[in-house]
Scaffold this active site. Structure first.
Site, short mmCIF file in Angstrom:
data_model
loop_
_atom_site.label_atom_id
_atom_site.label_comp_id
_atom_site.label_asym_id
_atom_site.label_seq_id
_atom_site.Cartn_x
_atom_site.Cartn_y
_atom_site.Cartn_z
N LYS A 98 6.74 -3.38 2.96
CA LYS A 98 8.18 -3.42 2.77
C LYS A 98 8.91 -2.51 3.73
CE LYS A 98 12.19 -3.92 0.63
NZ LYS A 98 12.97 -5.16 0.72
N LYS B 168 1.46 4.60 11.56
CA LYS B 168 2.28 3.99 10.52
C LYS B 168 3.74 4.10 10.93
CE LYS B 168 1.28 4.62 6.13
NZ LYS B 168 1.19 5.23 4.76
N LEU C 15 -2.12 8.81 11.87
CA LEU C 15 -3.18 8.84 10.86
C LEU C 15 -4.56 8.58 11.45
CD1 LEU C 15 -1.32 6.67 8.21
CD2 LEU C 15 -1.90 9.08 7.90
N GLU C 16 -5.55 9.08 10.76
CA GLU C 16 -6.94 8.75 11.09
C GLU C 16 -7.14 7.24 10.91
OE1 GLU C 16 -11.41 9.72 9.28
OE2 GLU C 16 -9.63 10.70 8.47
N TYR C 17 -7.90 6.63 11.80
CA TYR C 17 -8.18 5.20 11.72
C TYR C 17 -9.42 4.96 10.87
CZ TYR C 17 -9.65 0.54 13.26
OH TYR C 17 -10.06 -0.77 13.31
N ALA C 18 -9.29 4.12 9.86
CA ALA C 18 -10.42 3.75 8.99
C ALA C 18 -10.79 2.30 9.30
CB ALA C 18 -10.04 3.92 7.52
N ASP D 268 -2.53 8.34 -8.16
CA ASP D 268 -2.49 6.90 -7.88
C ASP D 268 -3.81 6.43 -7.27
OD1 ASP D 268 -1.35 4.39 -7.90
OD2 ASP D 268 -0.37 4.62 -5.96
N ASN E 299 -5.84 2.10 -2.44
CA ASN E 299 -5.56 3.39 -1.79
C ASN E 299 -6.82 4.09 -1.31
OD1 ASN E 299 -2.83 3.09 -2.13
ND2 ASN E 299 -2.70 4.40 -3.94
#
Length: 397
Positions: A136, A155, A203-206, A249, A254
């Site tokens: 969103k 992000k 961010l760290e890439y997963a 959460d 997540n």
């Protein structure tokens, strides 16, 4: 303290997205790296403010065609932006970062650079690759820092949409908390920056995506995989709680997977620092909420223990224990702690889950007890670390 409108107690809204189990939404979420794809025909999963429909990745440019926003979002609070990233020579291609010693060297190199140089990031510092997720408020892209060739996830969030949804404070909290956490099972937030219309999180890439997507693909996990994930999650939560951070959460959407399949907690938008150890705001996914939260009572870090029990059940069975077709029925089942086990769930797993899903939070197993539970020790391939995780990960901080 979250605003009242963030509470889950509102009428359900039917989802119209054709992918995955039907979900009843209250509002939308900042996108994660890898949206999960689910099979149809399942009962509705009732969602609260931290959730949104997971839309399949769509190729689009993160910077083109955006009109300036008249109203400016104040700069996110928290740490100063991280400095220029650095990593070994082998990271020149867009591929998962190496594990083991190479990963430790990458993290050490990053930290040394952070300590020695402080600068303001801009979008020009990155090569933007394929989209990893869409939500969103914006999108997540595979990216590469130009100077070091370091692979990461960027992000991109649109300020006007954050303002309309009134979630600026949620983003600030996510940045403040996640940027200070250092654990191998917690997704790293390296830094952030913003321009006139967007906020960017580095961010760290997963590379292996979400646990949710993997669960949908396999339907359910075996005991060894489940116990290993629960061990990694308990280790990470033990570290968070030692820092007085409550996640609030925990759910498959997540949880991300690193290059070696290791679990990583992400999306700290609903987490809180706990100077008083008590928070009363209802948030997150209803299926994973403990009785004290849906009933509006004060709660502490033990809410994460309840979620751990729900997660263990869903890993083994393929659906949450309190899942129902309506919000009201899910609420009733949680309040009464009404759930049953399929015949194939072993006695050891039943014992662990039942001792976590206690209405009285003081009666739930502690994280240390979870890690020492006979079923976990018999099936997990990962050793417990608990609070000692700080020492175990000192090289990566």
């Amino acid at each position: 303290m979250d605003r009242c409108k963030e509470n889950c107690v509102s009428r359900p809204v039917k989802s119209t997205v054709p992918f995955g189990p039907k979900r009843v939404l209250v509002t939308e979420q900042i996108p994660s790296q890898h949206p999960g794809s689910a099979s149809s025909g399942q009962a509705q999963r009732v969602l609260c403010p931290s959730n949104s429909q997971r839309v399949p990745p769509q190729a689009q440019k993160p910077v083109a065609g955006q009109k300036p926003v008249l109203k400016q979002l104040p700069a996110a609070s928290g740490p100063r932006p991280a400095s220029r990233l650095s990593n070994p020579q082998k990271s020149e291609q867009p591929q998962p970062a190496a594990s083991g010693n190479n990963s430790e060297k990458e993290q050490t190199s990053i930290q040394k650079t952070e300590d020695s140089k402080k600068r303001q990031w801009t979008l020009e510092d990155f090569d933007i690759g394929r989209p990893l997720g869409k939500g969103k408020f914006g999108n997540v892209y595979l990216a590469r820092e130009k100077q070091s060739k370091f692979i990461l996830a960027l992000k991109v969030l649109f300020k006007v949409q954050l303002e309309k949804a009134g979630v600026e404070h949620q983003l600030r909290r996510e940045v403040e908390i996640q940027s200070h956490l250092r654990h191998p099972n917690i997704l790293r937030l390296y830094g952030y920056f913003h321009d006139a219309t967007r906020v960017y999180l580095i961010l760290e890439y997963a590379p292996l995506g979400t646990v949710y997507r993997e669960l949908q693909k396999l339907s359910k996990f075996d005991e060894q995989r489940t116990a290993t994930y629960i061990t990694e999650l308990a280790n990470a939560l033990s570290y968070c709680h030692s820092k007085r951070v409550i996640h609030r959460d925990i759910k498959p959407e997540n949880l991300l997977l690193g290059s070696n399949g290791e679990l990583k907690i992400a999306d700290f938008g609903w987490s809180v620092h706990a100077p008083s150890s008590r928070r009363t705001t209802l948030c997150g996914t209803l299926d994973y909420q403990p009785p004290e939260m849906i009933e509006g009572r004060m709660h502490d870090e033990k809410v994460d223990l309840w979620s751990l029990g729900v997660l263990c059940y869903e890993f083994l069975v393929g659906m949450p224990p309190f899942e129902a077709h309506t919000y009201q029925e899910t609420y009733r089942r949680i309040s009464r702690v009404e759930f049953t086990f399929p015949d194939f769930v072993t006695e050891g797993a039943r014992d662990l889950i039942s001792r976590l899903l206690k209405h009285n939070s003081s009666q739930r197993l502690t994280l240390a007890e979870v890690l020492e539970h006979p079923w976990i020790k018999a099936n997990s391939s990962k050793p417990p670390t608990g609070h000692n995780s700080k020492e175990a990960t000192s090289k990566s901080s």
